[in-house]
Every structure is written in structure tokens, then in C-alpha cells.
Design a protein around this motif. Structure first.
Motif, PDB file in Angstrom:
ATOM      1  N   ASP A 121      41.639  40.797  31.149  1.00  0.00           N
ATOM      2  CA  ASP A 121      42.009  40.655  32.561  1.00  0.00           C
ATOM      3  C   ASP A 121      40.995  39.801  33.329  1.00  0.00           C
ATOM      4  O   ASP A 121      41.363  39.074  34.243  1.00  0.00           O
ATOM      5  N   HIS A 122      39.730  39.917  32.951  1.00  0.00           N
ATOM      6  CA  HIS A 122      38.702  39.121  33.616  1.00  0.00           C
ATOM      7  C   HIS A 122      38.996  37.631  33.429  1.00  0.00           C
ATOM      8  O   HIS A 122      38.906  36.839  34.373  1.00  0.00           O
ATOM      9  N   ARG A 123      39.418  37.270  32.216  1.00  0.00           N
ATOM     10  CA  ARG A 123      39.750  35.870  31.958  1.00  0.00           C
ATOM     11  C   ARG A 123      40.977  35.459  32.787  1.00  0.00           C
ATOM     12  O   ARG A 123      41.009  34.398  33.392  1.00  0.00           O
ATOM     13  N   LEU A 150      41.989  36.695  35.583  1.00  0.00           N
ATOM     14  CA  LEU A 150      41.627  36.610  36.997  1.00  0.00           C
ATOM     15  C   LEU A 150      41.057  35.233  37.330  1.00  0.00           C
ATOM     16  O   LEU A 150      41.475  34.576  38.289  1.00  0.00           O
ATOM     17  N   HIS A 151      40.119  34.770  36.483  1.00  0.00           N
ATOM     18  CA  HIS A 151      39.502  33.469  36.762  1.00  0.00           C
ATOM     19  C   HIS A 151      40.487  32.329  36.528  1.00  0.00           C
ATOM     20  O   HIS A 151      40.469  31.330  37.254  1.00  0.00           O
ATOM     21  N   GLU A 152      41.363  32.497  35.546  1.00  0.00           N
ATOM     22  CA  GLU A 152      42.354  31.458  35.285  1.00  0.00           C
ATOM     23  C   GLU A 152      43.303  31.320  36.473  1.00  0.00           C
ATOM     24  O   GLU A 152      43.626  30.211  36.903  1.00  0.00           O
ATOM     25  N   GLY A 171      31.717  42.629  42.718  1.00  0.00           N
ATOM     26  CA  GLY A 171      31.633  41.214  43.107  1.00  0.00           C
ATOM     27  C   GLY A 171      32.999  40.548  43.087  1.00  0.00           C
ATOM     28  O   GLY A 171      33.339  39.793  44.000  1.00  0.00           O
ATOM     29  N   HIS A 172      33.805  40.837  42.068  1.00  0.00           N
ATOM     30  CA  HIS A 172      35.145  40.242  41.991  1.00  0.00           C
ATOM     31  C   HIS A 172      36.033  40.736  43.137  1.00  0.00           C
ATOM     32  O   HIS A 172      36.752  39.957  43.763  1.00  0.00           O
ATOM     33  N   GLU A 173      35.956  42.045  43.415  1.00  0.00           N
ATOM     34  CA  GLU A 173      36.798  42.602  44.491  1.00  0.00           C
ATOM     35  C   GLU A 173      36.372  42.021  45.836  1.00  0.00           C
ATOM     36  O   GLU A 173      37.214  41.656  46.667  1.00  0.00           O
TER      37      GLU A 173
HETATM   38 ZN    ZN Z   1      34.065  36.907  36.769  1.00  0.00          ZN
END
Ligand code: ZN
Length: 236
Positions: free
Chosen positions: A136-138, A140-142, A185-187
């Protein structure tokens, strides 16, 4: 003539399957930088013949995931600390420079999709489900990069992402606090994007990249053997 092109054989999809499996394992830190990996070993473990594995290895090498030397087992690609810092600098610079474009173009449905991913990441974090978290982290950035609507930029930054993220995984592996800090940080980044607060968003982008470099540098300075073995040019 196009109509005379040969039909694709099933081994093409096996190649893709082997490629995808190994790629995910590298990104998720299950195969770590420097780890040796052989075509014959993969073929036996995955129950497939050597040819699709060989093709998958070529694709992995072309995409920078593994490095091969003649008559030696391939290795998951490694970086030196300086190379890692260069990648962080380039990615951070590109992400900051494209923020204006991102803030102009991002849509409400993009943000809904981003929050759905961030919510899943929070759940994975609580359940310590690192595979789902990494996947999911990938995504999100994509998706963030997709919202910039510059496909070449997206391609370049995602390639850097793939070179770097396995080190984030490595560096954070033992500390839940660091994962939680990353997640917050992402939120927070999504909230700043929602309120179009460019300055705050830039600060968060810089902080997240700095966190990775500071953490790894500190570990190497302290002679952390488990981390040092995954870098070139560092004597473990
Ligand atoms: Zn990240």
C-alpha cells in the motif's frame, strides 16, 4: 505482417509471475540488498523451468533490482551510502518541485483513494502486516505521482522509490516507533495536500526523506552489522 505474429506461449506469463514475485519480495525487504539469488534455486523453489526464470532475471536486472556477474550468483542490488543519499536528494527535489502541479491537479476522488490506502496502511501497521503495508505504501506514492500527471516524472521517481524503499524497510525493521512516525507523516501529508498548504507539504516531504538517511547513517556510525552488510563500500 502483424497478422503473422506468433501467438504468445504460456511461459511468457510465468516469466511475468516470477518477475512480479521476486520484485515484490525485494521491495518488501524479504530479499535484502546483497542477498544472493540463483536462477536454478528460484526455478526449483517455484516449481518452474529455468527458461522463464532466466528471462525474469534479465528483466529484474534491466529494472535495477538485481545485479549479475559472470559465473557468480546474482545479488539483490546494493547501494553505497553515498548513492542512497543521491537518490534521496533527487527524489526529494523532484517531489518538492512538482508539488505546485500536484496541488493544482489533484482531484477529490484522488484524495478519497489516497485516504483509503492510508487507512489500510494504518490497519496493517496495527496488525504488523508489513507485506500489506509495503504494497500500500508503494500504491500511495504511485497515486500521488499519478496526480501530478507527468508520466515521465512518475516513472523516474518510482524507479528511485524502488531502489530506496527496501532500505527504508531495512532501517525501520526493528522499530515500531519509526513505522508509526512514517505513517503519521503520510497522513499529515494528505491533510496538507487537502488544504493546499504547499509549505507544510514540502516540510513533510523533506522530513520523511531525512528520517531515512539519518536513521541509516546513525546505524552505520554505530557499526550496526545487520545494516552495514546491505551497503557497498561499508566494512561490516
Ligand atoms: Zn512514504
Amino acid at each position: 505482417m502483424r497478422s503473422q505474429l506468433p501467438r504468445l506461449q504460456s511461459r511468457v506469463s510465468i516469466t511475468d509471475e516470477v518477475f512480479e514475485t521476486l520484485r515484490s519480495m525485494i521491495i518488501q525487504g524479504k530479499l535484502r540488498p546483497g542477498e544472493k539469488i540463483t536462477e536454478s534455486g528460484v526455478a526449483v523453489e517455484m516449481g518452474v523451468s529455468i527458461t522463464p526464470v532466466r528471462e525474469a532475471f534479465l528483466k529484474l536486472e534491466a529494472a535495477g533490482f538485481i545485479a549479475s556477474k559472470p559465473r557468480q550468483p546474482s545479488q539483490v542490488s546494493m547501494l553505497s551510502l553515498e548513492e542512497l543519499e543521491q537518490y534521496v536528494f533527487i527524489r526529494s527535489t523532484l517531489e518538492q518541485a512538482s508539488l505546485d502541479r500536484l496541488l493544482e491537479r489533484i482531484t477529490a476522488s484522488d484524495l478519497d483513494a489516497l485516504w483509503a490506502i492510508a487507512t489500510r496502511m494504518r490497519q496493517s501497521l496495527e496488525q504488523r502486516d508489513w507485506d500489506s503495508y509495503a504494497k500500500d505504501h508503494r500504491s500511495l506514492h504511485e497515486l500521488l505521482l499519478q496526480s501530478v500527471q507527468w508520466p515521465i516524472l512518475q516513472q523516474i521517481v518510482m524507479r528511485i522509490f524502488d531502489s530506496l524503499d527496501r532500505y527504508r524497510f531495512l532501517g525501520n525493521a526493528r522499530s515500531l516507533d519509526q513505522w508509526t512516525e512514517d505513517q503519521c507523516g503520510h497522513e499529515e501529508l494528505l491533510r496538507t495536500i487537502e488544504r493546499k498548504d504547499k509549505e507544510a507539504a514540502i516540510r513533510l516531504v523533506v522530513e520523511s526523506h531525512d528520517r531515512l538517511v539519518i536513521h541509516l547513517k546513525r546505524a552505520l556510525e554505530c557499526g550496526d552489522h545487520d545494516i552495514a552488510v546491505h551497503f557497498t563500500g561499508v566494512r561490516p
